[in-house]
Design a protein around this motif. Structure first.
Motif, PDB file in Angstrom:
ATOM      1  N   THR A  70       0.663  -1.211   0.097  1.00  0.00           N
ATOM      2  CA  THR A  70       0.078   0.057   0.139  1.00  0.00           C
ATOM      3  C   THR A  70       0.855   1.418  -0.004  1.00  0.00           C
ATOM      4  OG1 THR A  70      -1.864  -1.303   1.195  1.00  0.00           O
ATOM      5  CG2 THR A  70      -1.637   1.087   1.287  1.00  0.00           C
ATOM      6  N   GLY A  71       2.055   1.469   0.746  1.00  0.00           N
ATOM      7  CA  GLY A  71       2.713   2.269   1.046  1.00  0.00           C
ATOM      8  C   GLY A  71       3.442   2.783  -0.457  1.00  0.00           C
ATOM      9  N   LEU A  72       3.755   1.620  -1.115  1.00  0.00           N
ATOM     10  CA  LEU A  72       4.355   1.800  -2.393  1.00  0.00           C
ATOM     11  C   LEU A  72       3.507   2.281  -3.444  1.00  0.00           C
ATOM     12  CD1 LEU A  72       6.840  -1.488  -2.146  1.00  0.00           C
ATOM     13  CD2 LEU A  72       7.699   1.018  -2.218  1.00  0.00           C
ATOM     14  N   SER A  73       2.424   1.805  -3.307  1.00  0.00           N
ATOM     15  CA  SER A  73       1.657   2.175  -4.617  1.00  0.00           C
ATOM     16  C   SER A  73       0.898   3.487  -3.984  1.00  0.00           C
ATOM     17  CB  SER A  73       0.275   1.245  -4.572  1.00  0.00           C
ATOM     18  OG  SER A  73       0.560  -0.345  -4.631  1.00  0.00           O
ATOM     19  N   GLN A  74       0.902   4.132  -3.129  1.00  0.00           N
ATOM     20  CA  GLN A  74       0.203   5.322  -2.686  1.00  0.00           C
ATOM     21  C   GLN A  74       1.376   6.549  -3.123  1.00  0.00           C
ATOM     22  OE1 GLN A  74      -2.252   6.165   0.298  1.00  0.00           O
ATOM     23  NE2 GLN A  74      -3.280   4.192   0.442  1.00  0.00           N
ATOM     24  N   VAL A  75       2.655   6.166  -2.802  1.00  0.00           N
ATOM     25  CA  VAL A  75       3.660   7.061  -3.092  1.00  0.00           C
ATOM     26  C   VAL A  75       3.804   7.172  -4.634  1.00  0.00           C
ATOM     27  CG1 VAL A  75       5.789   5.885  -2.880  1.00  0.00           C
ATOM     28  CG2 VAL A  75       5.984   8.062  -2.405  1.00  0.00           C
ATOM     29  N   GLN A  76       3.857   6.076  -5.185  1.00  0.00           N
ATOM     30  CA  GLN A  76       3.913   6.077  -6.587  1.00  0.00           C
ATOM     31  C   GLN A  76       2.829   6.969  -7.462  1.00  0.00           C
ATOM     32  OE1 GLN A  76       5.289   2.937  -9.526  1.00  0.00           O
ATOM     33  NE2 GLN A  76       3.126   2.694  -9.555  1.00  0.00           N
ATOM     34  N   ALA A  77       1.882   7.022  -6.790  1.00  0.00           N
ATOM     35  CA  ALA A  77       0.210   7.358  -7.233  1.00  0.00           C
ATOM     36  C   ALA A  77       0.547   9.122  -6.657  1.00  0.00           C
ATOM     37  CB  ALA A  77      -0.739   6.725  -6.995  1.00  0.00           C
ATOM     38  N   GLY A  78       1.285   9.530  -5.747  1.00  0.00           N
ATOM     39  CA  GLY A  78       1.276  10.914  -5.487  1.00  0.00           C
ATOM     40  C   GLY A  78       0.543  11.095  -4.308  1.00  0.00           C
ATOM     41  N   ALA A  79       0.032  10.022  -3.811  1.00  0.00           N
ATOM     42  CA  ALA A  79      -1.283  10.240  -2.891  1.00  0.00           C
ATOM     43  C   ALA A  79      -0.674  10.343  -1.491  1.00  0.00           C
ATOM     44  CB  ALA A  79      -1.902   9.107  -2.611  1.00  0.00           C
ATOM     45  N   ASN A  81       3.287  11.446   0.986  1.00  0.00           N
ATOM     46  CA  ASN A  81       4.866  11.886   0.631  1.00  0.00           C
ATOM     47  C   ASN A  81       5.937  10.731   0.802  1.00  0.00           C
ATOM     48  OD1 ASN A  81       3.089  14.330   2.496  1.00  0.00           O
ATOM     49  ND2 ASN A  81       4.177  15.026   0.691  1.00  0.00           N
ATOM     50  N   ILE A  82       5.446   9.814   1.597  1.00  0.00           N
ATOM     51  CA  ILE A  82       6.404   8.684   2.114  1.00  0.00           C
ATOM     52  C   ILE A  82       5.697   7.320   1.909  1.00  0.00           C
ATOM     53  CG2 ILE A  82       7.804   7.809   3.813  1.00  0.00           C
ATOM     54  CD1 ILE A  82       8.518  10.515   4.740  1.00  0.00           C
ATOM     55  N   LEU A 100      10.923   6.257  -8.039  1.00  0.00           N
ATOM     56  CA  LEU A 100      11.024   6.481  -6.777  1.00  0.00           C
ATOM     57  C   LEU A 100      12.430   6.666  -6.313  1.00  0.00           C
ATOM     58  CD1 LEU A 100       8.358   3.906  -5.476  1.00  0.00           C
ATOM     59  CD2 LEU A 100       7.917   6.275  -6.097  1.00  0.00           C
ATOM     60  N   ARG A 101      12.671   7.399  -5.193  1.00  0.00           N
ATOM     61  CA  ARG A 101      13.809   7.408  -4.459  1.00  0.00           C
ATOM     62  C   ARG A 101      13.719   6.724  -3.145  1.00  0.00           C
ATOM     63  NH1 ARG A 101      16.264  13.297  -2.754  1.00  0.00           N
ATOM     64  NH2 ARG A 101      18.101  12.459  -1.842  1.00  0.00           N
ATOM     65  N   HIS A 236      12.483   0.736   4.386  1.00  0.00           N
ATOM     66  CA  HIS A 236      12.804   1.900   3.494  1.00  0.00           C
ATOM     67  C   HIS A 236      11.628   2.945   3.688  1.00  0.00           C
ATOM     68  CE1 HIS A 236      14.961  -1.016   0.839  1.00  0.00           C
ATOM     69  NE2 HIS A 236      14.265  -1.966   1.431  1.00  0.00           N
ATOM     70  N   MET A 237      11.982   4.263   3.324  1.00  0.00           N
ATOM     71  CA  MET A 237      10.869   5.167   3.168  1.00  0.00           C
ATOM     72  C   MET A 237      11.135   5.789   1.575  1.00  0.00           C
ATOM     73  SD  MET A 237      10.651   7.496   6.587  1.00  0.00           S
ATOM     74  CE  MET A 237       9.712   7.076   7.841  1.00  0.00           C
ATOM     75  N   TYR A 238      10.348   5.343   0.790  1.00  0.00           N
ATOM     76  CA  TYR A 238      10.154   5.726  -0.435  1.00  0.00           C
ATOM     77  C   TYR A 238       9.496   6.916  -0.646  1.00  0.00           C
ATOM     78  CZ  TYR A 238      12.515   1.224  -2.340  1.00  0.00           C
ATOM     79  OH  TYR A 238      13.224   0.511  -2.665  1.00  0.00           O
ATOM     80  N   THR A 239      10.254   7.912  -1.679  1.00  0.00           N
ATOM     81  CA  THR A 239       9.382   9.261  -1.968  1.00  0.00           C
ATOM     82  C   THR A 239       9.635   9.191  -3.407  1.00  0.00           C
ATOM     83  OG1 THR A 239      11.815  10.513  -1.848  1.00  0.00           O
ATOM     84  CG2 THR A 239      10.419  10.259   0.150  1.00  0.00           C
ATOM     85  N   ARG A 240       9.071  10.221  -4.147  1.00  0.00           N
ATOM     86  CA  ARG A 240       9.050  10.435  -5.286  1.00  0.00           C
ATOM     87  C   ARG A 240      10.483  11.223  -5.680  1.00  0.00           C
ATOM     88  NH1 ARG A 240       3.815  10.835  -7.757  1.00  0.00           N
ATOM     89  NH2 ARG A 240       5.059  11.076 -10.036  1.00  0.00           N
ATOM     90  N   GLN A 241      10.957  11.077  -6.725  1.00  0.00           N
ATOM     91  CA  GLN A 241      12.303  11.526  -6.876  1.00  0.00           C
ATOM     92  C   GLN A 241      12.826  12.980  -6.387  1.00  0.00           C
ATOM     93  OE1 GLN A 241      15.297  10.087  -8.073  1.00  0.00           O
ATOM     94  NE2 GLN A 241      14.198   8.030  -8.712  1.00  0.00           N
TER      95      GLN A 241
END
Length: 289
Positions: A70-79, A81-82, A100-101, A236-241
């Motif tokens: 869920t976390g990865l999907s939502q950060v990829q969608a821009g919904a 921040n992390i 992602l970063r 991990h804490m993934y963000t947009r680039q």
């Protein structure tokens, strides 16, 4: 004279109000950071958030679980921040890791657990694998009581499950079993179910359940940092680039040595600066560079 005094007082009041309005306009806007994903990382994130707010009151941070997928999907969608995750973005179907970063903020041990009344405290890696593939179905087959084994697995979106299966099952398929999303729920079920077995992040361990050693080795920090205990995952804490400034500052705070040596260790995670090995997304272990 009274009229003059009244005018002066009114002027002072208006001037004061004008200063107040100006000051209010100069107040920086409240920055917002939303973290969603891994329940294994959630307790640590909440603890760090509490301290972060004392030094950065102008940043509002919302922390929610939901699982790594869920976390990865939502950060990829821009919904959000992390996106908090126990797995690499490359390991999740439907996620474009190049968008992602990755920010590694901790290491989490993973430990098999059983009901405390069972009387089992150690399994070999081979026995654990056979339990999760359905080859061993009764505790009497591993030196325990004549009691059917109730396997509790993690849900398909769980990063803890991906890490567990990568190390324990290798390429074998797990037995069909009850699945649960969160560490807390898994712990409650195992604590109340005779014959149950599952696995949780070490940060969730308490007296409710019996943690198992594997081949006589326990899930200590010292064993995890050298991979002597191979059941662990990066947090991990993934963000947009290009994350927002508030988002990057919060992540920098989590990765700082002060936080790693205090809050991270107090919450029973592993300090990222202590790791002597590193793991790639495909499970290869190397000495840390």
């Amino acid at each position: 004279m009274k009229r003059i005094i009244t005018i002066v007082i009114l002027a002072i009041i208006i001037s004061g109000l004008g200063f107040g309005w100006t000051a209010a306009r100069k107040q920086p806007p409240l920055a917002k950071v939303t973290v969603v994903g891994s329940t294994a990382l959630q307790p640590l994130t909440e603890a760090v958030t509490k301290e972060y707010r004392t030094v950065n009151p102008q940043t509002s941070i919302t922390v929610q679980g939901g699982g790594s997928g869920t976390g990865l999907s939502q950060v990829q969608a821009g919904a959000v921040n992390i996106g908090a995750s126990d797995i690499f973005a490359e390991q999740k179907d439907g996620i474009n890791a190049r968008r992602l970063r990755d920010h590694i903020v901790a290491v989490s041990g993973i430990v098999p657990i059983v009901n405390r009344q069972l009387g089992i405290k150690d399994l070999s890696m081979s026995q654990l694998r056979k339990i999760y593939t359905g080859e061993i179905t009764n505790w009497c087959q591993v030196g325990g009581p004549n009691l059917p084994i109730t396997v509790i697995n993690r849900s398909a979106g769980s990063g803890t499950r991906v890490a567990f299966e990568q190390v324990v099952l290798k390429d074998q398929q797990p037995i069909n079993a009850q699945e649960q999303d969160s560490n807390g729920t898994v712990k409650e079920i195992v604590a109340s179910t005779p014959g149950a077995i599952s696995y949780i992040a070490t940060a969730y361990l308490n007296g409710q359940v019996q943690p198992l050693t594997i081949d006589g080795i326990n899930a200590s920090a010292a064993n995890i940092t050298t991979n002597r205990w191979p059941l662990w995952s990066y947090e991990h804490m993934y963000t947009r680039q290009a994350p927002s400034r508030a988002t990057q500052e919060f992540i920098d705070f989590m990765q700082s040595k002060r936080v790693q040596q205090t809050l991270v260790e107090k919450a029973h995670y592993i300090n990222i600066h202590d790791m002597q090995v590193q793991r790639t997304a495909d499970g290869i272990i190397r000495l840390k560079e």
